[in-house]
Design an enzyme around this catalytic site. Structure first.
Site, PDB file in Angstrom:
ATOM      1  N   HIS A   7       9.286  -8.431   1.581  1.00 52.29           N
ATOM      2  CA  HIS A   7       7.918  -8.931   1.433  1.00 52.29           C
ATOM      3  C   HIS A   7       7.369  -9.449   2.760  1.00 52.29           C
ATOM      4  O   HIS A   7       6.194  -9.276   3.069  1.00 52.29           O
ATOM      5  CB  HIS A   7       7.890 -10.061   0.394  1.00 52.29           C
ATOM      6  N   GLU A  45      -7.628  12.324  -8.379  1.00 50.79           N
ATOM      7  CA  GLU A  45      -6.384  11.575  -8.202  1.00 50.79           C
ATOM      8  C   GLU A  45      -5.263  12.078  -9.106  1.00 50.79           C
ATOM      9  O   GLU A  45      -4.170  11.509  -9.117  1.00 50.79           O
ATOM     10  CB  GLU A  45      -6.616  10.072  -8.406  1.00 50.79           C
ATOM     11  N   ASP A 100      -2.748   7.666  -5.876  1.00 51.72           N
ATOM     12  CA  ASP A 100      -2.324   8.192  -7.176  1.00 51.72           C
ATOM     13  C   ASP A 100      -2.023   9.679  -7.099  1.00 51.72           C
ATOM     14  O   ASP A 100      -1.070  10.162  -7.716  1.00 51.72           O
ATOM     15  CB  ASP A 100      -3.393   7.923  -8.241  1.00 51.72           C
ATOM     16  N   CYS A 160     -10.762   8.214  -0.248  1.00 47.55           N
ATOM     17  CA  CYS A 160     -10.795   6.743  -0.276  1.00 47.55           C
ATOM     18  C   CYS A 160      -9.405   6.143  -0.430  1.00 47.55           C
ATOM     19  O   CYS A 160      -9.252   4.936  -0.513  1.00 47.55           O
ATOM     20  CB  CYS A 160     -11.708   6.246  -1.401  1.00 47.55           C
TER      21      CYS A 160
END
Length: 838
Positions: free
Chosen positions: A460, A697, A721, A768
């Protein structure tokens, strides 16, 4: 409990977080090769029966038990991954084969610490081994306690009936030595079954006077075949020889994870000779900086005398926990406001860990026994961390660091320290392992770089460092912590080097490189408000992805040509009721106002599946990414979309508003919403409707781009996606995320097909997804026919500058060749050759 239609509810056999099989860090279980099911990351030391039934198999090493439920479902309960290698050490089986057990009855106990330290992972599986007859439907994907409802088991409509044809033809046989580490336990047995099911012939294994069909997982495991045992394989049927050869190969080839080699050392450490005055590590976030080294130390507690007032210590701990929860809530609000999604996800996980009953109960128990709140909290975290960091799983090691973060934060609150490191701006911070909270504060204090003795490039902290643009290195080793405070060093994260005694010439070189970088950024920003034209005059629109009017204003200030994607989910999440039409209208209008005279593309709500709303209860789905989401949810709940469309039709001027539909897979979905939009325009007396676009997508939409473009005004490709659907890899899967690369030739072919289909109807295509923000991909996307790139606001100047150095004709020529390459890495290498990043 069960009833006449063979339905069965399984209760949780263990306590802990629930995972889908896809999240299990093991390719055999994750692929579903062993059957349907679910996993639990256990927090207790006893495995319980999930239902009443009969024990039909106990693994000889005591790590797995198979039950046959009263409705006929066969359930493999497999504790941990690779636990077969412990040869029964640390396990105590409480039942015998053939025994009748009741729901909730203890089946086996294990030594939590001993097993956790020696196996790959404690993640435990509940697998339906006769999935051809039954299917498993998860009831929950959150944490469970033993006995809570976990899975519905439902008989398949055909009842699993398979017509068994009598094997005909010559039987062929051969002998083979088992190569699988630990023998033919559950995982290799699943691969053998999968191999056998690829052929029409019947196959069997024969060992120690017993035989088992290769179609039966239980049968194969029941043979108790060990590593290096010599067995016989037989096959009979029309393709017997081919089946036999395939099975021999599968039995004699160890699983990749069965390699006896130690865990690989990162390349940067393994292949470099020792170099005086240099520590080698792994790049977690790129960059080259120089500055004084500043060592951060963890909090060390003095010895605890004990005999504290339990009630008073519980109140102290509760007050500290409340303070830290409030701090994290504040961080989350900021992260949501600025759409720092990585940051938001990390600290949402921290909030969940802070409320974990396992931690709180352990601390409360220690306090009841007279321990101070500080030591009780510290001890409860240390116990969990010890277990997690021994498991050899990157995912779980990250979680241990998150726990250490919470340990430090709560200790600071308990000790009354203000949470502030006195670090000079421009310093290079050294620590054993930094936490996400540390990083956020250090970033605000203007440090130049970070280096850690431990840590991983996928942690992280690494993710946050990349997002903040802070050079960061990990895995530098304990020698880092012996370096004197304040010495000037060079952190070359790109090269994986920490130079401890740089010469004056080297420091001057680094400062010049930093100056060049700053000047280049300044030039890019100075030109950010002018159009992005290629050297041969092709205009590429560079828009911004935003999630609020604040971000839209930031995008305009950074030179955005418009908003390429406004995510409207920010209005719908983290609340108990849906926003009404007026609230939505005001929010959309604020974004349009913030963008001056530029156009704004607003995507309709994209929730459902894995993105749940509290006020919109949806069924739990085994595969949420493939379920009710995007436009499918809008079809199921047309009232939500209707309200959103009405709000959008009230913005002014309507000519600057474009509407984008997510998750479209067929033309009828577009036509239905286009017709509804026309009806609403008529109702409101509007003589124009906004442009209506479709997100590409899913592969189906890319393949139907020409048909969609006939009825849509524009197409916008969501590469995030599209990548995971095309490559069949979950982009959140710990073991696969690095392979979900949108520059894969298969993705590029779909982008090319989308652009070609749109061109037939003279429609424009934008991107995008994250690929639009990758400067290496810019020439490829232009070459394939994309005319708009929607990027993060801070990258607008950089991407516009990249466009201005490209020749669109050459981009088209080279991109056609890239489609013929065989991998994403080959594409990336070719891009570096043709269009090197400066």
């Amino acid at each position: 409990m069960h009833n006449n239609n063979k339905e069965l509810t399984l209760s949780a056999p263990l306590s802990g977080p629930v995972l889908t099989l896809a999240k299990v860090p093991d390719p055999v279980f994750a692929s579903g090769a062993m059957g349907d099911g679910i996993a639990i990351d256990p927090l207790n030391d006893t495995l319980h029966a999930p239902c009443a039934g009969v024990v039909i198999h106990v693994a000889r090493t005591g790590h797995a038990i198979t039950l046959r439920a009263d409705n006929g479902a066969e359930l493999l309960l497999h504790l941990g991954l690779d636990t077969v290698e412990l040869q029964g050490e640390g396990f105590r089986v409480l039942v015998k084969e053939g025994a009748r057990v009741s729901n909730g009855q203890p089946l086996l106990r294990y030594d939590l610490d001993k097993v956790a330290q020696q196996c790959k992972s404690l993640v435990s599986l509940i697998i339906l081994t006769n999935s051809q007859a039954f299917q498993a439907r998860p009831i929950t994907l959150k944490s469970v306690r033993v006995g809570e409802p976990l899975l519905h088991i439902v008989a398949r409509l055909n009842n699993g009936a398979q017509v068994e044809t009598e094997a005909t033809g010559i039987e062929v046989r051969a002998e083979v030595r088992i190569a699988h580490r630990g023998g033919l336990h559950a995982r290799p047995a699943a691969l053998i079954r999968q191999t056998a099911q690829g052929f029409k012939s019947k196959s069997q294994l024969h060992f120690a006077g017993k035989s088992a069909s290769c179609n039966s997982l239980i049968g194969l495991m029941s043979l108790a075949i060990g590593e290096q045992d010599q067995i016989q394989v037989s096959a009979q049927g029309p393709d017997a020889e081919a089946a036999l050869q395939a099975l021999l190969a599968a039995l004699s080839t160890a699983l990749a994870e069965d390699s006896h080699a130690a865990a690989p050392v990162p390349v940067t450490q393994r292949q470099r000779p020792a170099e005086a005055g240099v520590l080698h590590g792994v790049c977690a976030a790129p960059g080259l900086v120089a500055g004084p080294l500043f060592r951060l130390n963890a909090i060390n507690l003095p010895a605890d005398a004990g005999n504290h007032d339990a009630e008073q210590q519980l109140q102290v701990l509760d007050k500290a926990l409340t303070q830290v929860r409030s701090e994290i809530d504040g961080t989350l609000i900021q992260a949501k406001r600025h759409k720092h999604t990585d940051e938001e996800a990390i600290f949402a996980a921290h909030l969940a860990l802070l409320e974990d009953p396992a931690l709180l109960d352990a601390a409360a128990l220690s306090i009841d026994q007279g321990m101070a709140a500080t030591h009780a909290w510290s001890h409860s975290i240390d116990v969990q961390c010890e277990v997690l960091q021994q498991l050899g799983s990157t995912l779980l090691a990250e979680r241990a660091n998150d726990l250490r973060d919470l340990k430090q934060r709560v200790l600071r609150a308990l000790l009354g320290e203000t949470w502030h490191y006195d670090v000079p701006a421009g310093a290079i911070v050294a620590a054993d392992e930094l936490t996400p909270s540390d990083l956020l504060q250090l970033s605000q204090q203007g440090v130049a770089g970070l280096c850690m003795a431990e840590g991983g490039a996928t942690s992280h902290v690494a993710i946050l460092a990349r997002g903040k643009g802070l050079p960061c290195m990990v895995a530098l080793g304990s020698a880092l912590l012996d370096q004197p405070q304040g010495q000037v060093v060079v952190l070359d994260a790109d090269g994986g080097r920490l130079e401890l005694t740089p010469s004056a010439e080297r420091l001057a070189e680094v400062r010049q490189a930093q100056l060049d970088h700053q000047q280049r950024r300044a030039r890019q920003q100075a030109q950010a408000h002018t159009p992005a034209l290629t050297v041969d005059g092709v205009h590429i629109e560079i828009a911004a992805n935003v999630a609020s009017s604040l971000e839209a204003a930031d995008a305009l200030a950074n030179g955005a040509d418009g908003v390429g994607l406004l995510r409207t989910e920010f209005l719908f999440v983290d609340r108990s009721t849906a926003p009404d039409e007026q609230e939505q209208r005001l929010a959309y209008q604020a974004v349009l106002d913030a963008m001056g005279d530029k156009s704004v593309i607003i995507r309709t709500i994209d929730v459902g599946g894995d993105k749940q709303l509290d006020y919109l209860p949806l069924p739990v789905e085994a595969n949420p990414v493939l379920g009710l989401r995007g436009i499918r949810l809008a079809q199921a709940r047309p009232d939500i979309l209707d309200q959103q469309l009405r709000a959008l039709l009230h913005v002014s001027p309507l000519s600057r508003c474009r509407i984008l539909l997510p998750m479209v897979t067929e033309v009828d979905e577009l036509l239905h919403i286009r017709q509804r939009l026309d009806e609403l325009c008529s109702e409101l007396g509007l003589n124009q409707r906004p442009e209506l676009g479709v997100m590409i997508e899913v592969p189906a939409a890319a393949l139907l781009a020409e048909q969609l473009a006939e009825h849509a005004d524009f197409l916008s490709i969501g590469t995030n996606d599209l990548s995971q659907y095309t490559l069949a890899m979950d982009r959140d899967h710990a073991g696969l995320a690095s392979r979900v690369d949108a520059l894969h030739p298969a993705l590029l072919r779909l982008i090319a097909q989308t652009c070609a289909g749109a061109a037939v109807h003279k429609r424009w295509v934008g991107v995008c997804g994250a690929l639009a923000s990758d400067p290496l991909a810019t020439p490829v996307l232009i070459g394939l026919g994309v005319s708009e790139l929607s990027v993060s606001p801070v990258q607008i100047g950089e991407i516009k500058d990249r466009v201005r150095h490209l020749d669109a004709r050459q981009c088209r020529s080279v991109s056609r060749d890239l489609l013929r390459l065989s991998s994403a890495s080959a594409v990336r290498h070719a891009c570096q050759q043709h269009w090197p990043l400066r």
